[in-house]
Design an enzyme around this catalytic site. Structure first.
Site, PDB file in Angstrom:
ATOM      1  N   GLU A 214      -3.777 -31.409   1.074  1.00 26.05           N
ATOM      2  CA  GLU A 214      -4.196 -32.459   0.127  1.00 26.05           C
ATOM      3  C   GLU A 214      -4.792 -31.877  -1.154  1.00 26.05           C
ATOM      4  O   GLU A 214      -5.093 -30.678  -1.232  1.00 26.05           O
ATOM      5  CB  GLU A 214      -5.187 -33.434   0.781  1.00 26.05           C
TER       6      GLU A 214
ATOM      7  N   LYS B 153     -17.613 -36.001   8.648  1.00 25.05           N
ATOM      8  CA  LYS B 153     -19.001 -35.673   8.295  1.00 25.05           C
ATOM      9  C   LYS B 153     -19.913 -36.814   8.696  1.00 25.05           C
ATOM     10  O   LYS B 153     -19.499 -37.971   8.680  1.00 25.05           O
ATOM     11  CB  LYS B 153     -19.119 -35.516   6.781  1.00 25.05           C
TER      12      LYS B 153
HETATM   13  N1  PSU Z   1     -14.507 -36.107   3.418  1.00 24.77           N
HETATM   14  C1  PSU Z   1     -14.755 -34.785   3.316  1.00 24.77           C
HETATM   15  N2  PSU Z   1     -14.162 -34.089   2.317  1.00 24.77           N
HETATM   16  C2  PSU Z   1     -13.315 -34.676   1.421  1.00 24.77           C
HETATM   17  C3  PSU Z   1     -13.043 -36.073   1.552  1.00 24.77           C
HETATM   18  C4  PSU Z   1     -13.662 -36.739   2.563  1.00 24.77           C
HETATM   19  O1  PSU Z   1     -15.499 -34.250   4.110  1.00 24.77           O
HETATM   20  O2  PSU Z   1     -12.798 -34.012   0.518  1.00 24.77           O
HETATM   21  C5  PSU Z   1     -12.087 -36.718   0.625  1.00 24.77           C
HETATM   22  C6  PSU Z   1     -10.683 -36.754   1.264  1.00 24.77           C
HETATM   23  O3  PSU Z   1      -9.714 -36.661   0.247  1.00 24.77           O
HETATM   24  C7  PSU Z   1     -10.641 -38.124   1.892  1.00 24.77           C
HETATM   25  C8  PSU Z   1     -11.399 -38.945   0.876  1.00 24.77           C
HETATM   26  O4  PSU Z   1      -9.345 -38.621   2.092  1.00 24.77           O
HETATM   27  O5  PSU Z   1     -12.447 -38.089   0.430  1.00 24.77           O
HETATM   28  C9  PSU Z   1     -11.939 -40.225   1.451  1.00 24.77           C
HETATM   29  O6  PSU Z   1     -12.467 -41.002   0.436  1.00 24.77           O
HETATM   30  P1  PSU Z   1     -12.925 -42.497   0.746  1.00 24.77           P
HETATM   31  O7  PSU Z   1     -14.112 -42.373   1.630  1.00 24.77           O
HETATM   32  O8  PSU Z   1     -13.246 -43.067  -0.591  1.00 24.77           O
HETATM   33  O9  PSU Z   1     -11.768 -43.181   1.408  1.00 24.77           O
END
Ligand code: PSU
Ligand code: MN
Length: 303
Positions: free
Chosen positions: A27, A162
Site C-alpha cells: 500500500e 493498533k
Molecule cells: N493503521 C496503521 N497504519 C496505517 C494506517 C492505519 O497502523 O498506516 C492507514 C492504512 O492505510 C489504513 C488507513 O488503511 O490508515 C485507515 O484509515 P481509516 O481509519 O481512516 O479508515
C-alpha cells in the site's frame, strides 16, 4: 492471468501476472501518511527488495495522475514519500473522484485491496489495518478497510490493529462481515507494536502453505471476501505494552479534545505516537512491515 486495461502495470508486475508468477500488493498510505520522510521511501524500497528476495514481485499500488497503478517507479515512490500528508489519502470512497480529476492518491488498505483485485493480485502486505475506533458507538467511525475485507477477495497480511482502535469491536465487526482472522504462529490477536492484545484469533496456522490452502478453498467454493492474516511483530522489536498504551491513550484524548474527525483521525493519531515515542516506534513499525512482506511473499509462492 490476463492484464486489466484499466490498470497501469509496471513492466515487472505485468510480466509476473501474465506468467502466473507470485505477486504481492503493497500500500501507499503507509508511505505518505504512516511514516516520516525519508524513512518512508527507504522502507518502501526495502519492502520491494524483501518481496523479491522471497520470490514474489512487489506491486506498490497508488493513483498517479488519475491512473490506478500496480507497481511504481522509484521516482513515483519518492514523490509520494516527499509529499506526505499533501497527497490525498484514498479509500474506496475517493478513488473515482481522484481518477476523474487526474490527481494522485495514496491508497489505504481498502483502496489497495480494490487495486490488487482489479490487477489480478491475491495477496497484500501492510503494517496495520483500520478498524472500529474507540467510541464508535457514538461516532460511528468504522474504517472502510473492514467492509472491504468483507467483500473483496484479497488476503491481507498485517501485524494486527493498533490500540488506537477498539480491538474487541474490530474483531466483532470482522466476524459480522465474514472475515476469517488467522493468527500466524499465534493464538492471540497482535496489537501492532506488541505481540498480544488479550483477544484471540479465529484460527491459528503455523505455515504459509496451510494459509494458502484456506485462501484457495475459499476461492474454489466461490465465497467472495478477504482473509486477514495477523503476524505478530518479531519479539526483538516489540514495545513495552504499558508504555505504548499510555501514549495511545493520551493521543486519543488529544484528538477528542481537538475534535479531529473522519479520515484525518488515523493519520493524526499515528503522527502523535511518532512524535512522542520517536525513533523507537518507527523502528518497530519498519521491522513489522518487513516481517509481513516476507510472510505475504511466502503465501503468494504457496498459492
Ligand atoms: N493503521 C496503521 N497504519 C496505517 C494506517 C492505519 O497502523 O498506516 C492507514 C492504512 O492505510 C489504513 C488507513 O488503511 O490508515 C485507515 O484509515 P481509516 O481509519 O481512516 O479508515
Ligand atoms: Mn474513519
Amino acid at each position: 492471468m490476463k492484464l486489466n486495461e484499466n490498470i497501469r502495470y509496471s513492466p515487472e508486475v505485468a510480466e509476473a501476472i501474465l506468467n502466473d508468477r507470485p505477486v504481492i500488493a503493497l500500500e501507499s498510505t503507509i508511505i505518505s501518511h504512516g511514516m516520516p520522510y525519508p524513512q518512508n521511501v527507504e522502507t518502501a524500497r526495502r519492502c520491494e527488495e524483501t518481496a523479491r528476495s522471497f520470490g514474489a514481485v512487489p506491486a506498490t499500488c497508488a493513483i498517479i495522475g488519475g491512473r490506478l497503478c500496480a507497481g511504481l517507479t522509484g521516482e513515483q515512490l519518492e514523490h509520494l514519500g516527499r509529499s506526505g500528508l499533501a497527497v490525498t489519502k484514498a479509500s474506496r470512497r475517493d478513488m473515482g473522484v481522484i481518477a476523474a480529476r487526474g490527481g494522485d492518491g495514496a491508497l489505504t488498505v481498502a483502496g489497495t485491496m480494490i487495486a490488487a483485485k482489479l490487477a489480478g493480485i491475491r495477496v497484500f502486505a501492510t503494517g496495520g489495518i483500520g478498524g472500529v475506533h474507540r467510541g464508535a458507538a457514538e461516532t460511528m467511525d468504522i474504517s472502510a478497510d473492514l467492509d472491504e475485507l468483507g467483500r473483496t477477495s484479497v488476503a491481507v497480511v498485517c501485524a494486527g490493529a493498533k490500540s488506537i482502535l477498539d480491538i474487541g469491536l474490530t474483531l466483532e465487526y470482522l466476524e459480522t462481515k465474514g472475515v476469517p482472522v488467522i493468527g500466524y504462529g499465534t493464538d492471540e490477536m497482535p496489537a501492532f507494536y506488541t505481540r498480544s492484545s488479550g483477544f484471540g484469533v479465529d484460527y491459528r496456522m503455523d505455515t504459509p502453505e496451510e494459509i494458502a490452502r484456506a485462501i484457495n478453498e475459499k476461492a474454489r467454493l466461490g465465497i467472495e471476501g478477504g482473509t486477514l492474516i495477523v503476524n505478530p511483530v518479531p519479539e526483538k522489536y516489540s514495545m513495552d505494552k504499558d508504555r505504548i498504551d499510555a501514549v495511545i491513550d493520551a493521543a486519543v484524548k488529544k484528538a477528542n479534545a481537538l475534535g479531529v474527525k473522519g479520515k484525518k483521525i488515523t493519520p493524526f493519531l499515528l503522527a502523535e505516537i511518532k512524535d512522542v515515542t520517536g525513533g523507537e516506534s518507527l523502528e518497530t513499525n519498519i521491522a513489522l512491515v518487513l516481517n509481513n512482506v516476507e510472510l505475504a511473499a511466502k503465501i503468494a509462492c504457496a498459492l
